[in-house]
Design a protein around this motif. Structure first.
Motif, PDB file in Angstrom:
ATOM      1  N   ASN A  99      14.311  -3.038   7.010  1.00  0.00           N
ATOM      2  CA  ASN A  99      14.874  -4.252   7.618  1.00  0.00           C
ATOM      3  C   ASN A  99      13.780  -5.283   7.895  1.00  0.00           C
ATOM      4  OD1 ASN A  99      17.437  -3.119   7.605  1.00  0.00           O
ATOM      5  ND2 ASN A  99      17.212  -2.243   9.664  1.00  0.00           N
ATOM      6  N   ARG A 100      12.632  -4.816   8.366  1.00  0.00           N
ATOM      7  CA  ARG A 100      11.532  -5.747   8.638  1.00  0.00           C
ATOM      8  C   ARG A 100      11.035  -6.378   7.344  1.00  0.00           C
ATOM      9  NH1 ARG A 100       6.653  -3.461  12.111  1.00  0.00           N
ATOM     10  NH2 ARG A 100       8.423  -3.231  13.540  1.00  0.00           N
ATOM     11  N   THR A 101      10.937  -5.559   6.288  1.00  0.00           N
ATOM     12  CA  THR A 101      10.509  -6.097   5.001  1.00  0.00           C
ATOM     13  C   THR A 101      11.496  -7.137   4.487  1.00  0.00           C
ATOM     14  OG1 THR A 101       9.420  -3.995   4.472  1.00  0.00           O
ATOM     15  CG2 THR A 101       9.880  -5.488   2.641  1.00  0.00           C
ATOM     16  N   GLU A 102      12.787  -6.855   4.652  1.00  0.00           N
ATOM     17  CA  GLU A 102      13.806  -7.806   4.209  1.00  0.00           C
ATOM     18  C   GLU A 102      13.735  -9.112   4.986  1.00  0.00           C
ATOM     19  OE1 GLU A 102      18.675  -7.963   3.577  1.00  0.00           O
ATOM     20  OE2 GLU A 102      17.690  -6.136   4.320  1.00  0.00           O
ATOM     21  N   ARG A 103      13.519  -9.002   6.309  1.00  0.00           N
ATOM     22  CA  ARG A 103      13.392 -10.227   7.112  1.00  0.00           C
ATOM     23  C   ARG A 103      12.176 -11.036   6.700  1.00  0.00           C
ATOM     24  NH1 ARG A 103      14.774  -6.633  11.354  1.00  0.00           N
ATOM     25  NH2 ARG A 103      12.589  -6.567  12.016  1.00  0.00           N
ATOM     26  N   LEU A 104      11.074 -10.347   6.422  1.00  0.00           N
ATOM     27  CA  LEU A 104       9.872 -11.062   5.992  1.00  0.00           C
ATOM     28  C   LEU A 104      10.077 -11.731   4.637  1.00  0.00           C
ATOM     29  CD1 LEU A 104       7.062  -8.545   7.058  1.00  0.00           C
ATOM     30  CD2 LEU A 104       7.693 -10.690   8.167  1.00  0.00           C
ATOM     31  N   GLN A 109      10.997 -16.713   1.583  1.00  0.00           N
ATOM     32  CA  GLN A 109      11.831 -17.540   0.723  1.00  0.00           C
ATOM     33  C   GLN A 109      12.200 -18.851   1.410  1.00  0.00           C
ATOM     34  OE1 GLN A 109      12.586 -16.899  -2.449  1.00  0.00           O
ATOM     35  NE2 GLN A 109      13.564 -18.905  -2.554  1.00  0.00           N
ATOM     36  N   ARG A 110      12.496 -18.782   2.707  1.00  0.00           N
ATOM     37  CA  ARG A 110      12.836 -20.004   3.452  1.00  0.00           C
ATOM     38  C   ARG A 110      11.657 -20.972   3.479  1.00  0.00           C
ATOM     39  NH1 ARG A 110      12.398 -22.056   8.471  1.00  0.00           N
ATOM     40  NH2 ARG A 110      11.165 -20.265   9.176  1.00  0.00           N
ATOM     41  N   ASP A 113      11.250 -22.566   0.108  1.00  0.00           N
ATOM     42  CA  ASP A 113      12.250 -23.621  -0.096  1.00  0.00           C
ATOM     43  C   ASP A 113      11.871 -24.892   0.657  1.00  0.00           C
ATOM     44  OD1 ASP A 113      13.648 -21.836  -1.646  1.00  0.00           O
ATOM     45  OD2 ASP A 113      15.029 -21.243  -0.049  1.00  0.00           O
ATOM     46  N   GLN A 114      11.373 -24.726   1.878  1.00  0.00           N
ATOM     47  CA  GLN A 114      10.950 -25.892   2.650  1.00  0.00           C
ATOM     48  C   GLN A 114       9.792 -26.610   1.965  1.00  0.00           C
ATOM     49  OE1 GLN A 114      10.081 -24.682   6.649  1.00  0.00           O
ATOM     50  NE2 GLN A 114      12.233 -24.476   7.218  1.00  0.00           N
ATOM     51  N   ARG A 115       8.847 -25.827   1.452  1.00  0.00           N
ATOM     52  CA  ARG A 115       7.722 -26.450   0.755  1.00  0.00           C
ATOM     53  C   ARG A 115       8.189 -27.212  -0.477  1.00  0.00           C
ATOM     54  NH1 ARG A 115       3.499 -22.605  -2.139  1.00  0.00           N
ATOM     55  NH2 ARG A 115       5.365 -22.378  -3.421  1.00  0.00           N
ATOM     56  N   THR A 116       9.109 -26.596  -1.252  1.00  0.00           N
ATOM     57  CA  THR A 116       9.626 -27.278  -2.429  1.00  0.00           C
ATOM     58  C   THR A 116      10.378 -28.549  -2.044  1.00  0.00           C
ATOM     59  OG1 THR A 116       9.838 -25.136  -3.542  1.00  0.00           O
ATOM     60  CG2 THR A 116      11.067 -26.990  -4.463  1.00  0.00           C
ATOM     61  N   GLU A 117      11.152 -28.461  -0.968  1.00  0.00           N
ATOM     62  CA  GLU A 117      11.899 -29.642  -0.519  1.00  0.00           C
ATOM     63  C   GLU A 117      10.960 -30.757  -0.078  1.00  0.00           C
ATOM     64  OE1 GLU A 117      15.350 -30.793   2.795  1.00  0.00           O
ATOM     65  OE2 GLU A 117      14.649 -28.723   2.571  1.00  0.00           O
ATOM     66  N   LEU A 118       9.895 -30.366   0.644  1.00  0.00           N
ATOM     67  CA  LEU A 118       8.934 -31.388   1.080  1.00  0.00           C
ATOM     68  C   LEU A 118       8.222 -32.017  -0.110  1.00  0.00           C
ATOM     69  CD1 LEU A 118       7.378 -29.625   4.211  1.00  0.00           C
ATOM     70  CD2 LEU A 118       8.933 -31.574   4.189  1.00  0.00           C
ATOM     71  N   GLU A 119       7.876 -31.185  -1.098  1.00  0.00           N
ATOM     72  CA  GLU A 119       7.212 -31.744  -2.273  1.00  0.00           C
ATOM     73  C   GLU A 119       8.144 -32.690  -3.015  1.00  0.00           C
ATOM     74  OE1 GLU A 119       5.995 -28.379  -4.504  1.00  0.00           O
ATOM     75  OE2 GLU A 119       4.225 -27.937  -3.258  1.00  0.00           O
TER      76      GLU A 119
END
Length: 274
Positions: A99-104, A109-110, A113-119
């Motif tokens: 579960n911890r690995t999945e959350r990480l 991924q989030r 996505d934020q970095r791609t959106e900012l770029e």
């Protein structure tokens, strides 16, 4: 009698023997030469310690061996809790790790996505800024608020008799605009959308500014379109020749139109959202 015959010098039976003389004590050994005792020699042999190279290597190997054993013991003690845990506990621990690995992974991924959106936003903002600057430049050229240069023609109208009227110059401007002229300047006056001509022959004005012959037009546009538009039958050149004026057209690779008009704020018109 026999008892009387014993010599006198014989000691009676059962008498104690005489004590032997005590031997004298041995004399103490003289100190060794130089005045150094055995204790001092022992102390000198033990300190400072003399360590050979082989002894140093052995000591180092023993230290490394001891350190490895200590780390192994500590590792075994740390894992002893897991080795002694029940199967249910091990399953629960594995589930928590999954579960911890999945959350990480979701967090990674989030953030990606934020970095791609900012770029993308930065690229879009830069592109919008470039388009805005280009649009401003284009509007500035049309409004006459910025200088311009490019290929075009030079039209020189000579009027020795003063026969050229204001409407003739206006017709010339209309012909040039219809042929694709993008920037026009007459005798140092920038021609824009609201430019007007006034006065009589020999006393002409452009936007209230007096101009004198020869009238020189600096025109930016495609020379292959501008020159034929002026020389068509019944066009500007023939009309001027009928009035005893002459028109000379010269093509150029780079025409400079640097006469500027101040930007004016409209009194009533306002921009509206689309």
């Amino acid at each position: 009698m026999s008892n009387e015959q014993n010599p006198r010098n014989e000691e009676p039976t059962g008498a104690l023997p005489a004590e032997a003389p005590t031997p004298p004590a041995p004399a103490p050994a003289p100190p060794p030469s130089g005045g150094v005792t055995g204790r001092q020699r022992l102390r000198a042999g033990l300190w400072p310690p003399r360590v050979s190279r082989a002894q140093l290597i052995v000591a180092l190997l023993l230290f490394v061996l001891g350190l490895g054993l200590a780390i192994q013991v500590r590792s075994n003690s740390d894992n002893s809790a897991l080795r002694g845990a029940r199967q249910e506990d091990l399953v629960r621990i594995l589930d928590e790790l999954d579960n911890r690995t999945e959350r990480l992974e979701d967090e990674k991924q989030r953030l990606d996505d934020q970095r791609t959106e900012l770029e993308n936003s930065s690229d879009q903002a830069e592109e919008a800024r470039k388009q805005t600057l280009e649009k401003e430049r284009q509007l500035g050229i049309l409004a006459g608020t910025v200088a311009a240069h490019g290929p075009g023609i030079t039209l020189t109208i000579s009027d020795p008799t003063g026969a050229v009227e204001a409407d003739m110059l206006l017709d010339t401007i209309q012909e040039l605009r219809a042929a694709g002229a993008e920037a026009i300047e007459i005798n140092g006056v920038r021609v824009v959308a609201d430019t007007y001509f006034s006065g009589d022959g020999g006393e002409l004005k452009v936007d209230g500014k007096k101009i004198e012959a020869p009238y020189e037009f600096e025109v930016i546009g495609k020379p292959q379109d501008l020159e034929p538009a002026l020389n068509i039958p019944g066009g500007v050149v023939q009309t001027l020749e009928k009035e005893q004026a002459t028109a000379e057209v010269t093509r150029a690779d780079d025409i400079v139109v640097d006469a500027l008009r101040p930007a004016e704020q409209p009194d009533y018109a306002r921009s509206s959202p689309q």
